[in-house]
Design an enzyme around this catalytic site. Structure first.
Site, short mmCIF file in Angstrom:
data_model
loop_
_atom_site.label_atom_id
_atom_site.label_comp_id
_atom_site.label_asym_id
_atom_site.label_seq_id
_atom_site.Cartn_x
_atom_site.Cartn_y
_atom_site.Cartn_z
N GLU B 61 48.46 34.06 34.71
CA GLU B 61 47.33 33.89 33.80
C GLU B 61 47.35 32.54 33.09
O GLU B 61 46.31 31.93 32.86
CB GLU B 61 47.26 35.04 32.79
N HIS B 130 44.37 48.78 29.69
CA HIS B 130 43.30 48.31 30.59
C HIS B 130 41.92 48.71 30.08
O HIS B 130 40.97 48.76 30.85
CB HIS B 130 43.48 48.90 31.99
#
Ligand SMILES: Cc1ncc(C[n+]2csc(CCOP(=O)(O)OP(=O)(O)O)c2C)c(N)n1
Ligand SMILES: [Mg+2]
Lengths: 326, 326
Positions: B61, B130
């Protein structure tokens, strides 16, 4: 340009950096430079040697210890010192300070103070060069300490996988802040020993010899420009001052400091000049010119107006302003 | 009948329209290429634009967003995907320290025209790591533009503005809306950043909502209408720039305000809306303001538990009744 003229030029650039750093240190003690500084005295050969191997359109990303990188890419001592002194004529309009010197005109795209954060940016600039079909190269300077942060590893892997034109130049000065790098790193060479894990060539170089740095970086740049991918260079060097501000660096053994001071990058370059037959007088002329360049820069920076308070509310957005709401 | 498109397909349609008109627009992210993204929001892009415009990345990321930043500073308009907004935490340095600050701290020397797209929010039972609505994370940082569309047409129109913007934009796509459908907007459909939309006019109360909660607010308005309560629903569309002019005008008409937010109540975006309304529009109000936001707990997995935590139609209806009956 002859070898001698070229080396004299590199010598002068290093001499200007050394004097600019000295000015920053003195003015910090005098209260004219505020906040903090991370001086690069002792690291001059890395910045000057590497920059000599780059084209003007290549990209450079640096760290909070970055005065030498801004200067090596063409920022003036006056603009750098003015920035440190919170003057409106500062390189970043007094909005960046010592840790964020940036000279975009020279494609020196910033000094970043979150350790390692700029390494993926350099990868992105190299990716951009590839996408735009230019032959530009991106070079990132970073410390030994940065090799233990995740961004370093993500950057090396991505650069290798995409075979990008990046040169990673580690300035290994043996210490992170106050801790010896060897005490916190699983390998002997913090940067070079990591490169094989990313199938990347690495070279360890005497970072206090401007000629050797230039040669090592030039080879890496050639490789990058030819499309052969990234390289790690680990330049061994040593800082003359403490980590920041007025840190006396008492954690460094006296014998170690002495050994490195005897291997001063400016002395190394001078010895090379003398070996090429340059007369001491000729070198003195360059020294004096560097001294007067920096003296003039100090005077001009001192005389410049203070930061323009209106600038607090400019440059957030690309339209120049700071409006957050309708 | 006009063509319809899903919110999911609107994402790739919006990106494709911009990629066709501007060759400097390039996408990168995990599994976005041939796989079309884990949510299929980039389906078809790899087939149309190929590997030189659509780049699959490693699970890095920091490298994804850091490289996007470096590319954006050097002539590319990258569109970076962070698969789930929860994972923004893994590259938060770039959103908190690098991307929003670099223009300012260099005195305007560099520009960062990039988009970070990410799948945000709950309602699908993905559990605590999530499912979060994290738009308020971005709202804590001056220097980021923040977009969160509620309809397919807005996805396309706001994507156009986000990609064309010379400022960095965080683009929150709502997971719970992907399957929803709406009219396909015409070519050249552009929705300016920072323009809220009054999606349902009303007289008795203003509901300010964003992304998924626009639909919650509309459902609540339908239910309230049966009891003769007329709710006006404002879709904020963007958190920065925040269109408080539209909000204040609506409150001027209804005299009552309820915000409907999916982010947690603590430091949620509604707090900013409310603070400005009570500051600048105190005399407009006939009742206390209410915030319907997620509870200050991590998102639980079970549907029944998740319903306890996130805003629901019932909670909005109850809040409206309390301010209307005040
Ligand atoms: C992410 C992060 N962690 C910690 C710091 C604090 N810090 C500033 S400089 C420094 C040492 C860095 O060492 P090195 O990379 O070797 O660079 P040097 O200062 O020696 O040039 C540390 C720990 C920081 N700025 N960023
Ligand atoms: Mg170090």
């Amino acid at each position: 340009m002859s070898e001698t003229t070229e080396l004299l030029d590199l010598y002068e650039r290093m001499a200007v950096i050394r004097r600019t750093e000295k000015a920053a240190y003195d003015m910090f003690l005098a209260g004219l430079v505020k906040g903090t500084t991370h001086l690069a005295s002792g690291h001059e050969a890395v910045a000057v040697g590497a920059s000599a191997a780059l084209r003007p359109d290549d990209y450079v990303f640096a760290t909070y210890r970055g005065h030498h990188h801004a200067l090596a890419r063409g920022a003036t001592p006056e603009a750098c010192l003015a920035e440190l002194m919170q003057k409106s004529t500062g390189l970043c309009k007094a909005k960046g300070g010592s840790m964020h010197l940036t000279h975009a005109e020279g494609n020196m795209l910033g000094s970043y103070a979150i350790v390692g954060a700029h390494l993926p940016m350099a990868v992105g600039a190299a990716w951009s060069a590839r996408l735009r079909g230019t032959e530009q190269v991106a070079l990132a300077f970073f410390g030994d300490g940065a090799t233990n942060i995740g961004a370093f590893h993500e950057a090396l892997n991505l650069a290798a996988v995409w075979k990008l034109p990046v040169v990673f130049v580690c300035e290994n000065n043996l210490y992170m802040e106050y801790t010896p790098i060897g005490a916190v790193t699983a390998v002997d060479r913090p940067a070079a020993d990591r490169a094989p894990a990313y199938r990347m060539p690495a070279q360890v170089v005497d970072g206090n010899d401007v000629v050797l740095v230039r040669e090592a970086v030039a080879a890496a740049v050639d490789r990058a420009r030819a499309g052969d991918g990234p390289t790690v260079i680990e330049a061994e060097t040593y800082r003359h001052y403490g980590h920041s501000r007025t840190d006396p660096a008492t954690y460094r053994p006296a014998e170690e400091v002495e050994r490195w001071l005897k291997h001063d990058p400016i002395d190394v370059a001078r010895a090379r000049l003398e070996a090429l037959g340059v007369a001491p007088d000729e070198i003195s002329v360059v020294d004096e010119r560097a001294t007067s360049t920096v003296a003039a820069a100090i005077a001009a920076a001192k005389a410049a107006p203070d930061a323009d308070v209106a600038e607090a509310f400019t440059d957030v957005w690309a339209d120049g302003g700071a409006q957050w709401r309708m | 009948m006009a063509d319809v498109i899903t919110y999911r397909a609107a994402v790739s349609e919006g990106i494709a329209r911009e990629m066709r008109r501007d060759p400097s627009v390039v996408c990168l992210g995990e599994d976005i290429g041939a796989a079309g993204g884990v949510f299929k929001t980039t389906a078809g892009l790899f087939e149309e634009f190929g590997p030189t415009r659509i780049w699959d990345t490693p699970i890095s990321e920091q490298a994804i967003v850091g490289a996007a930043m470096g590319a954006a500073m050097t002539g590319i308009r990258p569109v970076a995907e962070i698969m789930f907004s929860d994972f923004l935490a893994c590259c938060w340095d770039y959103l908190a320290n690098e991307i929003p600050k670099v223009r300012y701290m260099t005195g305007g020397q560099v520009t960062v025209p990039l988009v970070i797209r990410t799948a945000n929010g709950g309602g699908l039972g993905f559990g605590a790591q999530h499912s979060q609505a994290v738009e308020n994370w971005a709202l804590t940082i001056p220097g980021l533009k923040i977009v969160a569309p509620s309809t397919p047409a807005d996805v396309i129109g706001l994507m156009a503005s986000a990609i064309r913007s010379d400022d960095p934009v965080v683009f929150f796509e709502h997971k719970g809306l992907f399957a929803g459908k709406g009219p396909l907007p015409p070519a050249d459909h552009v929705v300016e950043l920072g323009r809220a939309s009054v999606v349902r006019p009303g007289d008795d109360v203003t509901l300010v909502a964003l992304a998924s909660t626009v639909h919650t607010a509309l459902a609540a308005a339908d239910e309230l209408e049966r009891d003769g309560i007329s709710a006006e629903v404002v879709d904020l569309r963007c958190l920065i720039p925040m269109d408080l002019t539209t909000v204040l005008a609506s409150v001027g008409k209804t005299s009552r305000l309820v915000t409907v937010e999916e982010n947690p109540h603590q430091a949620g975006w509604g707090a900013t809306v409310v603070s400005v309304v009570v500051d600048e529009g105190f005399e407009l109000l006939d009742a206390p303001v209410r915030r319907v936001a997620s509870a200050n707990v991590p998102l639980p997995f079970a549907d029944a538990l998740e319903d306890q935590v996130i805003p629901t139609t019932d909670k909005v209806v109850a809040a409206v009744r309390s301010v209307v009956n005040y």
